[in-house]
Design an enzyme around this catalytic site. Structure first.
Site, short mmCIF file in Angstrom:
data_model
loop_
_atom_site.label_atom_id
_atom_site.label_comp_id
_atom_site.label_asym_id
_atom_site.label_seq_id
_atom_site.Cartn_x
_atom_site.Cartn_y
_atom_site.Cartn_z
CB SER A 142 -0.87 0.01 1.26
OG SER A 142 -1.44 1.29 1.44
CE1 TYR A 155 -4.08 -2.26 4.87
CE2 TYR A 155 -3.25 -0.06 4.40
CZ TYR A 155 -3.82 -1.24 3.98
OH TYR A 155 -4.12 -1.40 2.64
P1 NAP Z 1 -11.68 -5.24 0.14
O1 NAP Z 1 -12.58 -4.64 -0.88
O2 NAP Z 1 -11.94 -5.01 1.58
O3 NAP Z 1 -11.60 -6.82 -0.15
C1 NAP Z 1 -10.78 -7.59 0.67
C2 NAP Z 1 -10.69 -8.99 0.12
O4 NAP Z 1 -9.79 -9.73 0.95
C3 NAP Z 1 -12.02 -9.73 0.14
O5 NAP Z 1 -12.07 -10.57 -0.99
C4 NAP Z 1 -11.93 -10.55 1.43
O6 NAP Z 1 -12.66 -11.77 1.38
C5 NAP Z 1 -10.46 -10.88 1.43
N1 NAP Z 1 -9.93 -11.21 2.76
C6 NAP Z 1 -9.79 -10.39 3.82
N2 NAP Z 1 -9.24 -11.07 4.85
C7 NAP Z 1 -9.05 -12.35 4.40
C8 NAP Z 1 -8.53 -13.51 4.97
N3 NAP Z 1 -8.09 -13.54 6.23
N4 NAP Z 1 -8.47 -14.64 4.22
C9 NAP Z 1 -8.89 -14.64 2.94
N5 NAP Z 1 -9.41 -13.56 2.33
C10 NAP Z 1 -9.48 -12.42 3.05
O7 NAP Z 1 -10.17 -4.78 -0.08
P2 NAP Z 1 -9.48 -4.09 -1.36
O8 NAP Z 1 -9.66 -2.63 -1.23
O9 NAP Z 1 -9.87 -4.79 -2.60
O10 NAP Z 1 -7.96 -4.38 -1.00
C11 NAP Z 1 -7.24 -5.48 -1.54
C12 NAP Z 1 -5.78 -5.35 -1.13
O11 NAP Z 1 -5.27 -4.11 -1.60
C13 NAP Z 1 -5.58 -5.35 0.39
O12 NAP Z 1 -4.40 -6.04 0.72
C14 NAP Z 1 -5.44 -3.87 0.71
O13 NAP Z 1 -4.69 -3.67 1.89
C15 NAP Z 1 -4.72 -3.38 -0.52
N6 NAP Z 1 -4.87 -1.95 -0.78
C16 NAP Z 1 -6.10 -1.41 -1.00
C17 NAP Z 1 -6.21 -0.05 -1.24
C18 NAP Z 1 -7.52 0.62 -1.53
O14 NAP Z 1 -7.53 1.86 -1.62
N7 NAP Z 1 -8.61 -0.08 -1.68
C19 NAP Z 1 -5.05 0.74 -1.25
C20 NAP Z 1 -3.82 0.16 -1.01
C21 NAP Z 1 -3.74 -1.19 -0.78
P3 NAP Z 1 -14.16 -11.91 1.96
O15 NAP Z 1 -15.02 -11.10 1.03
O16 NAP Z 1 -14.48 -13.34 1.86
O17 NAP Z 1 -14.11 -11.37 3.36
#
Ligand code: NAP
Length: 247
Positions: A142, A155
């Site tokens: 991130s 985080y």
């Molecule tokens: P999100 O919409 O909250 O989706 C999270 C995903 O991770 C869901 O599919 C969830 O599955 C899964 N998950 C969470 N904990 C888990 C676990 N213990 N075991 C297996 N699956 C798990 O998140 P996102 O925004 O797409 O983020 C994806 C990645 O990008 C993350 O690592 C996040 O830190 C990183 N990121 C995001 C942003 C942003 O702005 N969105 C920015 C920088 C980095 P379920 O649906 O089954 O719970």
């Protein structure tokens, strides 16, 4: 996009960035293993969507924080396909709080879900990919790993650890032709950022030179590039996908 490998496991692929990564990689011809923790219906819907578009996908439910479950999942992939060509450690959570109110439990649970899980994934991938002397892993870190962020001590530590760990895995994997890279997305429109209050979202947009949040597909295309043969001489690298927010 050119890929010498044939399949990929994407963790946390039921929603958000992970779901987009799964769709993009399937469209480039890889068989995609869609991991989810609790959202089976979303994961199954995504599998059907990929298949309707002519791609190949399988759903695999497990909690990435559970070491045995992660190890078993990789065995399932190997038993089915005979190999694991690519891994994307994407699953992640936030538990935001100011540091003075953050318990050790709040801190450690995020480290376990984001960093320890990625360690297990990288370690198991390195073992199985070593047999074929081929493979590539992308860890989704991130922007806050690079910039820091108030309210995200846990985080940002987990995501900063991911970058350092990726470099070390890259050094261990290189002799076996296994590449490890990281991506640092900025603010991307998903459920994770949907939780933010409107005025906070606007204050972030004001700080982004491209004046908008990114979309998940823009991260997914960067993942595809780093996994692909086009990035065959890139390892240990961290690629920013942040609209210029942190350069
Ligand atoms: P999100 O919409 O909250 O989706 C999270 C995903 O991770 C869901 O599919 C969830 O599955 C899964 N998950 C969470 N904990 C888990 C676990 N213990 N075991 C297996 N699956 C798990 O998140 P996102 O925004 O797409 O983020 C994806 C990645 O990008 C993350 O690592 C996040 O830190 C990183 N990121 C995001 C942003 C942003 O702005 N969105 C920015 C920088 C980095 P379920 O649906 O089954 O719970």
């Amino acid at each position: 996009m050119r890929f010498s490998g044939k399949n990929v496991l994407v963790t946390g692929a039921s929603r958000g960035i992970g779901a987009s990564i799964a769709k993009v990689l399937a469209a480039y011809g890889l068989k995609v293993w869609i991991n989810y923790r609790s959202s089976y219906e979303e994961a199954d819907r995504l599998k059907k969507e990929i298949e309707e578009a002519g791609g190949e996908a399988a759903v695999i439910g497990f909690d990435v924080s559970d070491e045995k479950a992660f190890v078993d999942a990789i065995k399932t992939v190997i038993d089915s396909d005979g190999e694991l060509s690519y891994l994307v450690n994407n699953a992640g959570i936030t538990k935001d709080k100011l540091a003075i109110r953050m318990s050790v439990e709040d801190f450690e649970s995020v480290i376990k879900a984001n960093l320890t899980s990625a360690f297990v994934g990288c370690r198991e991938a390195l073992k199985v990919m070593s047999k074929k002397r081929f493979g590539s892993v992308v860890n989704i870190s991130s922007i806050v790993a690079e910039s820091g962020n108030a309210g995200q001590v846990n985080y940002s530590a987990s995501k900063g650890g991911m970058i350092a760990m990726t470099k070390s895995f890259a050094l261990e994997g290189a002799a076996r032709n296994i590449r490890f890279n990281a991506i640092t997305p900025g603010f991307i429109a998903t459920d994770m950022t949907e939780k933010l209050k409107e005025e906070i979202k606007q204050s972030y947009i004001d700080k982004i030179p491209l004046k908008r949040f990114g979309n998940p597909q823009e991260v997914a295309e960067a993942v595809a590039f780093l996994l692909s043969d086009h990035a065959s001489y890139i390892t240990g690298e961290t690629l920013k996908v942040n609209g210029g927010m942190y350069i």
